[in-house]
Design a protein around this motif. Structure first.
Motif, PDB file in Angstrom:
ATOM      1  N   GLU A  54      25.920 -45.374   5.792  1.00  0.00           N
ATOM      2  CA  GLU A  54      27.121 -46.064   5.014  1.00  0.00           C
ATOM      3  C   GLU A  54      26.417 -46.608   3.816  1.00  0.00           C
ATOM      4  O   GLU A  54      27.225 -46.783   2.785  1.00  0.00           O
ATOM      5  CB  GLU A  54      27.735 -47.207   5.965  1.00  0.00           C
ATOM      6  CG  GLU A  54      28.421 -46.335   7.108  1.00  0.00           C
ATOM      7  CD  GLU A  54      29.593 -45.494   6.504  1.00  0.00           C
ATOM      8  OE1 GLU A  54      30.017 -46.086   5.598  1.00  0.00           O
ATOM      9  OE2 GLU A  54      29.837 -44.517   7.313  1.00  0.00           O
ATOM     10  N   MET A  55      25.301 -47.330   3.909  1.00  0.00           N
ATOM     11  CA  MET A  55      24.885 -48.156   2.867  1.00  0.00           C
ATOM     12  C   MET A  55      24.275 -47.109   1.905  1.00  0.00           C
ATOM     13  O   MET A  55      24.445 -47.341   0.488  1.00  0.00           O
ATOM     14  CB  MET A  55      23.459 -48.900   3.293  1.00  0.00           C
ATOM     15  CG  MET A  55      23.648 -50.117   4.226  1.00  0.00           C
ATOM     16  SD  MET A  55      24.512 -51.247   3.120  1.00  0.00           S
ATOM     17  CE  MET A  55      23.324 -51.471   2.270  1.00  0.00           C
ATOM     18  N   GLU A  56      23.879 -45.860   2.215  1.00  0.00           N
ATOM     19  CA  GLU A  56      23.477 -45.062   1.135  1.00  0.00           C
ATOM     20  C   GLU A  56      24.663 -44.414   0.324  1.00  0.00           C
ATOM     21  O   GLU A  56      24.810 -44.073  -0.851  1.00  0.00           O
ATOM     22  CB  GLU A  56      22.898 -43.686   2.048  1.00  0.00           C
ATOM     23  CG  GLU A  56      21.469 -43.911   2.287  1.00  0.00           C
ATOM     24  CD  GLU A  56      20.716 -42.724   3.145  1.00  0.00           C
ATOM     25  OE1 GLU A  56      21.716 -41.830   3.423  1.00  0.00           O
ATOM     26  OE2 GLU A  56      19.639 -42.694   3.457  1.00  0.00           O
ATOM     27  N   LYS A  57      25.950 -44.309   1.296  1.00  0.00           N
ATOM     28  CA  LYS A  57      27.077 -44.003   0.694  1.00  0.00           C
ATOM     29  C   LYS A  57      27.677 -45.239  -0.358  1.00  0.00           C
ATOM     30  O   LYS A  57      28.183 -44.647  -1.425  1.00  0.00           O
ATOM     31  CB  LYS A  57      28.210 -43.860   1.572  1.00  0.00           C
ATOM     32  CG  LYS A  57      28.290 -42.748   2.461  1.00  0.00           C
ATOM     33  CD  LYS A  57      29.162 -42.293   3.420  1.00  0.00           C
ATOM     34  CE  LYS A  57      29.039 -40.986   4.394  1.00  0.00           C
ATOM     35  NZ  LYS A  57      30.081 -40.994   5.398  1.00  0.00           N
ATOM     36  N   THR A 100      23.764 -45.135  11.688  1.00  0.00           N
ATOM     37  CA  THR A 100      25.292 -45.309  11.025  1.00  0.00           C
ATOM     38  C   THR A 100      25.158 -46.215   9.699  1.00  0.00           C
ATOM     39  O   THR A 100      25.736 -45.772   8.780  1.00  0.00           O
ATOM     40  CB  THR A 100      26.308 -45.559  12.013  1.00  0.00           C
ATOM     41  OG1 THR A 100      26.307 -44.695  13.127  1.00  0.00           O
ATOM     42  CG2 THR A 100      27.576 -45.626  11.346  1.00  0.00           C
ATOM     43  N   SER A 101      24.554 -47.379  10.116  1.00  0.00           N
ATOM     44  CA  SER A 101      24.403 -48.471   8.837  1.00  0.00           C
ATOM     45  C   SER A 101      23.783 -47.776   7.732  1.00  0.00           C
ATOM     46  O   SER A 101      24.068 -48.032   6.593  1.00  0.00           O
ATOM     47  CB  SER A 101      23.830 -49.763   9.531  1.00  0.00           C
ATOM     48  OG  SER A 101      24.802 -50.292  10.528  1.00  0.00           O
ATOM     49  N   LYS A 102      22.818 -47.228   8.064  1.00  0.00           N
ATOM     50  CA  LYS A 102      21.927 -46.625   6.692  1.00  0.00           C
ATOM     51  C   LYS A 102      22.580 -45.642   6.011  1.00  0.00           C
ATOM     52  O   LYS A 102      22.551 -45.416   4.792  1.00  0.00           O
ATOM     53  CB  LYS A 102      20.607 -45.967   7.622  1.00  0.00           C
ATOM     54  CG  LYS A 102      19.782 -45.543   6.452  1.00  0.00           C
ATOM     55  CD  LYS A 102      18.298 -44.956   7.041  1.00  0.00           C
ATOM     56  CE  LYS A 102      17.419 -44.523   5.895  1.00  0.00           C
ATOM     57  NZ  LYS A 102      16.224 -43.787   6.704  1.00  0.00           N
ATOM     58  N   GLU A 161      25.615 -47.181  -1.934  1.00  0.00           N
ATOM     59  CA  GLU A 161      24.928 -47.232  -3.070  1.00  0.00           C
ATOM     60  C   GLU A 161      25.314 -45.769  -3.913  1.00  0.00           C
ATOM     61  O   GLU A 161      25.366 -46.226  -5.115  1.00  0.00           O
ATOM     62  CB  GLU A 161      23.338 -46.900  -2.546  1.00  0.00           C
ATOM     63  CG  GLU A 161      22.434 -46.973  -3.690  1.00  0.00           C
ATOM     64  CD  GLU A 161      20.906 -46.964  -3.268  1.00  0.00           C
ATOM     65  OE1 GLU A 161      19.942 -46.854  -4.092  1.00  0.00           O
ATOM     66  OE2 GLU A 161      20.871 -46.602  -2.090  1.00  0.00           O
ATOM     67  N   LYS A 195      21.779 -45.610  17.209  1.00  0.00           N
ATOM     68  CA  LYS A 195      23.015 -44.901  16.312  1.00  0.00           C
ATOM     69  C   LYS A 195      23.511 -46.012  15.554  1.00  0.00           C
ATOM     70  O   LYS A 195      23.963 -45.439  14.583  1.00  0.00           O
ATOM     71  CB  LYS A 195      24.070 -44.589  17.484  1.00  0.00           C
ATOM     72  CG  LYS A 195      23.871 -43.388  18.500  1.00  0.00           C
ATOM     73  CD  LYS A 195      24.619 -43.133  19.501  1.00  0.00           C
ATOM     74  CE  LYS A 195      24.533 -42.089  20.437  1.00  0.00           C
ATOM     75  NZ  LYS A 195      25.452 -41.971  21.443  1.00  0.00           N
ATOM     76  N   VAL A 196      23.728 -46.990  16.019  1.00  0.00           N
ATOM     77  CA  VAL A 196      24.110 -48.347  15.106  1.00  0.00           C
ATOM     78  C   VAL A 196      23.359 -48.231  13.806  1.00  0.00           C
ATOM     79  O   VAL A 196      23.786 -48.477  12.886  1.00  0.00           O
ATOM     80  CB  VAL A 196      24.374 -49.443  15.747  1.00  0.00           C
ATOM     81  CG1 VAL A 196      24.467 -50.768  14.668  1.00  0.00           C
ATOM     82  CG2 VAL A 196      25.362 -49.547  16.640  1.00  0.00           C
ATOM     83  N   TYR A 197      22.090 -48.370  13.755  1.00  0.00           N
ATOM     84  CA  TYR A 197      21.170 -48.341  12.880  1.00  0.00           C
ATOM     85  C   TYR A 197      21.242 -47.123  11.807  1.00  0.00           C
ATOM     86  O   TYR A 197      21.433 -47.281  10.748  1.00  0.00           O
ATOM     87  CB  TYR A 197      19.840 -48.360  13.109  1.00  0.00           C
ATOM     88  CG  TYR A 197      18.634 -48.235  12.350  1.00  0.00           C
ATOM     89  CD1 TYR A 197      18.324 -49.622  11.219  1.00  0.00           C
ATOM     90  CD2 TYR A 197      17.906 -47.221  12.152  1.00  0.00           C
ATOM     91  CE1 TYR A 197      17.419 -49.095  10.345  1.00  0.00           C
ATOM     92  CE2 TYR A 197      16.952 -46.973  11.206  1.00  0.00           C
ATOM     93  CZ  TYR A 197      16.929 -48.271  10.021  1.00  0.00           C
ATOM     94  OH  TYR A 197      15.896 -48.016   9.317  1.00  0.00           O
TER      95      TYR A 197
END
Length: 237
Positions: free
Chosen positions: A38-41, A34-36, A43, A30-32
């Protein structure tokens, strides 16, 4: 023969501990995820920011280019208006587009006023100052030809007062003269000499002698609207 029995100790993980590991793994996923996301957002936001900055830069360049064109157009229009006004001035000396006060002469960027008050050099200098002008200085060919064409007689000039008398000089010889610099005149006395114009010559006489004043000041900008209007010349000073 006696039979040997081997014992093997088997350890089984507690089911509760296994559950914790699985739950931890799930949380990690889930953490992974979620981080992905957020990173896409982030970017996407960065790309949007870069694009916005690029658009702003292009708009600024476009605006500056337009501003330059407007300035060039305005300058060209002002130049055309000045030329047209000068032609109108030649036909009608007091045309309302004239950038000089009434009864003053216009030449290039300057206005010339003559005052027949028969004053001392110092008094004439004050008269010019009162009109935000100064006694005429002839420093280039254009001004020289203009002054010569008007045939002035007995007009003080903006030549520096001097202690020694100077013989008459042809007006053409004065263009490059350093005498056109007018020093402090507060200490003028009756024994000093000042220059004046008489036709196409420069003479020197006592500064306390009385002559006319020839003044010069910067002309205003020609008002374009004054050319478009066909009203009679006004009586502005």
């Amino acid at each position: 023969m006696s039979e040997e029995v081997t014992y093997a100790e088997l350890k089984f993980q507690d089911s509760s501990e296994t559950g914790n590991i699985q739950e931890f793994d799930q949380v990690g996923v889930k953490v992974y995820l979620t981080s992905k996301i957020e990173m896409e957002k982030l970017e996407k936001l960065q790309n949007f920011k870069d694009k916005l900055q690029s658009n702003v830069s292009l708009q600024l360049i476009y605006n500056m280019d337009n501003l330059k064109k407007i300035r060039n157009l305005s300058s060209t229009l002002q130049e055309m208006a000045t030329k047209l006004c000068y032609e109108l001035y030649r036909k009608e000396p007091e045309h309302k587009c004239k950038p000089c006060p009434k009864e003053w002469m216009w030449h290039k960027e300057s206005c010339y006023g003559e005052f027949k008050k028969y004053e001392t050099w110092q008094q004439s200098d004050v008269t010019c100052s009162y009109h935000n002008a100064s006694l005429v200085k002839i420093k280039n060919k254009s001004v020289l030809e203009f002054i010569k064409s008007k045939k002035f007689y007995d007009y003080w000039l903006g030549l520096s007062p001097r202690e020694d008398h100077k013989p008459k000089k042809d007006l053409d010889e004065t263009i490059i003269s350093s005498d056109w610099f007018t020093r402090n005149t507060s200490d003028l006395n009756g024994r000093m000499y000042c220059g004046y114009i008489y036709d196409s010559y420069v003479y020197y006489d006592f500064c306390t002698s009385r002559k006319n004043a020839l003044c010069k000041k910067l002309a205003n900008s020609v008002k374009i609207e004054s050319i478009l209007m066909n009203e009679e010349p006004d009586g502005r000073m």
